[in-house]
Design a protein around this motif. Structure first.
Motif, PDB file in Angstrom:
ATOM      1  N   SER A 151       0.822  -1.208   0.000  1.00 30.50           N
ATOM      2  CA  SER A 151       0.000   0.000   0.000  1.00 30.50           C
ATOM      3  C   SER A 151       0.858   1.261   0.000  1.00 30.50           C
ATOM      4  CB  SER A 151      -0.898  -0.005   1.233  1.00 30.50           C
ATOM      5  OG  SER A 151      -1.534   1.226   1.410  1.00 30.50           O
ATOM      6  N   CYS A 152       0.306   2.324  -0.550  1.00 23.81           N
ATOM      7  CA  CYS A 152       0.950   3.650  -0.487  1.00 23.81           C
ATOM      8  C   CYS A 152       0.401   4.459   0.686  1.00 23.81           C
ATOM      9  CB  CYS A 152       0.726   4.399  -1.800  1.00 23.81           C
ATOM     10  SG  CYS A 152       1.674   3.715  -3.178  1.00 23.81           S
ATOM     11  N   GLN A 153      -0.389   3.810   1.529  1.00 29.77           N
ATOM     12  CA  GLN A 153      -0.992   4.499   2.669  1.00 29.77           C
ATOM     13  C   GLN A 153       0.094   4.941   3.649  1.00 29.77           C
ATOM     14  OE1 GLN A 153      -3.836   2.066   4.744  1.00 29.77           O
ATOM     15  NE2 GLN A 153      -4.962   3.826   5.509  1.00 29.77           N
ATOM     16  N   THR A 154      -0.075   6.109   4.217  1.00 32.73           N
ATOM     17  CA  THR A 154       0.908   6.611   5.176  1.00 32.73           C
ATOM     18  C   THR A 154       0.697   5.975   6.545  1.00 32.73           C
ATOM     19  OG1 THR A 154      -0.441   8.477   5.922  1.00 32.73           O
ATOM     20  CG2 THR A 154       1.003   8.835   4.001  1.00 32.73           C
TER      21      THR A 154
ATOM     22  N   LYS B  16       5.158   6.418   3.775  1.00 33.26           N
ATOM     23  CA  LYS B  16       4.332   5.286   3.363  1.00 33.26           C
ATOM     24  C   LYS B  16       4.730   4.070   4.201  1.00 33.26           C
ATOM     25  CE  LYS B  16       4.024   6.965  -1.396  1.00 33.26           C
ATOM     26  NZ  LYS B  16       4.428   6.724  -2.797  1.00 33.26           N
TER      27      LYS B  16
ATOM     28  N   LYS C  88       5.056   1.060   3.421  1.00 34.66           N
ATOM     29  CA  LYS C  88       5.998   0.176   2.730  1.00 34.66           C
ATOM     30  C   LYS C  88       7.426   0.735   2.741  1.00 34.66           C
ATOM     31  CE  LYS C  88       5.140   2.097  -1.902  1.00 34.66           C
ATOM     32  NZ  LYS C  88       4.720   1.782  -3.282  1.00 34.66           N
ATOM     33  N   ASP C  89       7.580   2.034   3.014  1.00 36.77           N
ATOM     34  CA  ASP C  89       8.907   2.654   3.001  1.00 36.77           C
ATOM     35  C   ASP C  89       9.573   2.666   4.371  1.00 36.77           C
ATOM     36  OD1 ASP C  89       8.659   3.131   0.309  1.00 36.77           O
ATOM     37  OD2 ASP C  89       7.864   5.164   0.571  1.00 36.77           O
TER      38      ASP C  89
END
Length: 403
Positions: free
Chosen positions: A72-75, A116, A118-119
């Motif tokens: 996901s790109c969700q923060t 994000k 994922k980051d």
């Protein structure tokens, strides 16, 4: 599986590229169930075509094995806000715990808020924990923050928003403590039996409205202050001398009108405690006084059966824990005792005196409503260790008398 490789942003447009652009790939990864159109996955930044091919092959393998996760790109901030109500509903969490979790999320936001999910790498997460230590946060505070962070990322992993949990191998740096520091930190302060007798005598002679009964019950039963405030007359069995603990009172704003009754801390906390006849007699006396007040005030009295109800303003509403703490501090000062003690110290006092009376640890834990509590065990072991020394001294004296 359809796809292709290319040099991203190549400016020279030659077969033998000389502009230094990186390799990328695009692969079809299935059909979007909402639109019916094909879904594609692209990835770039590979120095060579071979490296791009290896990465593409790994992706194809994940797809074929059914292990592929579209991260996901969700923060972090957005997901943490989604997680909190899920957490509170799934675990029947008390309001106080929610408030703590919200506070701990706030400590993580400066590090991850707009990143994000994922980051957020294991290295970045570990650096966060290390920085919290460098900024002077205590071990217990950092443990709470880490516990909350771990729950959030595990839920993100469960929802397949990320492939790996960055908290999995994280650890908390701790300074080595001396034996003296450990003993001071782990062994809470409590009253010796002579000090408790003085404290209760002071409460009886100098206490304000229902002070003596409050501290008598806390001392003789070992119940928590929140459990005491939630007590109703129906919880008292005057015949069998028992108090039933079925609820606790929560009131973080210390506004008597905004109290909340909830379930006890744990399942084991629901219990029935046998108390001394002195406690029962004091309760009977208090009941008589309260009934006179109710009769005099009539409808102006908020009658919800609370034992420890306010007798001035907001008549009938349960008293608040801050009131109990302030009253205790006042009495400790009058008695010349340690003013740092709190109502919870009376719970530790109860533990120590039961241990001194040679009540087993299992019986004490049951009475306190504990399944496991290291602080209680530490108090018990401290007291029983002193008793063992006494036994050894008595044995030595006996042997010396035989010489």
């Amino acid at each position: 599986m359809k796809g292709h490789f290319y040099r991203r942003s190549c400016k020279c447009k030659k077969k033998n590229c000389s502009c230094g652009s990186k390799w990328a790939f695009v692969l079809d990864i299935g059909i979007d169930p909402e639109t019916g159109k094909r879904k594609q996955k692209s990835k770039s930044g590979f120095p060579t075509k071979k490296e791009a091919e290896v990465a593409a092959a790994a992706l194809i393998h994940e797809l074929e094995q059914g292990n592929y996760i579209e991260e996901s790109c969700q923060t972090f901030c957005d997901f943490a806000n989604e997680w909190l109500p899920i957490y509170s509903e799934s675990k029947d969490v008390k309001p106080g715990t929610i408030r703590v979790r919200l506070h701990e999320i706030g400590k993580l936001l400066p590090y991850f808020g707009q990143l994000k999910l994922k980051d957020i790498t294991p290295k970045r997460y570990q650096e966060c924990l290390n920085d919290l230590k460098d900024r002077g946060y205590s071990d217990s505070t950092r443990e709470g923050i880490h516990r909350t962070g771990r729950m959030i990322f595990r839920k993100a992993l469960e929802f397949e928003l990320i492939k790996k949990d960055p908290t999995e191998f994280a650890y908390l740096k701790k300074d080595k403590k001396t034996l003296e520091q450990l003993e001071e930190e782990e062994l809470p302060k409590y009253l010796e039996k002579e000090e408790l007798a003085l404290f209760l005598k002071t409460a009886k002679e100098n206490g304000l409205e229902h002070d003596y009964l409050v501290f008598l019950i806390l001392s003789y039963s070992g119940i928590r202050a929140g459990e005491l405030i939630a007590l109703k007359w129906k919880d008292i069995d005057f015949v069998n001398h028992t108090i039933s603990i079925t609820k606790t009172c929560y009131n973080p704003s210390n506004n008597a009108l905004k109290y909340q009754l909830g379930t006890p801390k744990t399942r084991k906390s629901r219990r029935k405690i046998i108390v001394d006849e002195d406690v029962i007699e004091a309760l009977k006396e208090h009941k008589k006084v309260q009934e006179e007040v109710i009769k005099r005030l009539g409808d102006a009295y908020y009658n919800q059966d609370f034992i420890f109800a306010k007798m001035q303003r907001q008549y009938g509403y349960p008293i608040v824990i801050k009131n109990v703490r302030d009253r205790m501090k006042r009495l400790l000062r009058i008695a010349g005792l340690n003013e740092d003690l709190t109502p919870h110290s009376l719970r530790h006092t109860h533990t120590s005196l039961l241990a001194e009376a040679r009540v087993s640890l299992e019986q004490i834990m049951d009475r306190l409503g504990h399944t496991d509590d290291q602080i209680t065990k530490n108090v018990y072991l401290h007291v029983t260790q002193e008793m063992k020394k006494e036994a050894s001294q008595k044995f030595s004296e006996l042997m010396r008398n035989l010489r």
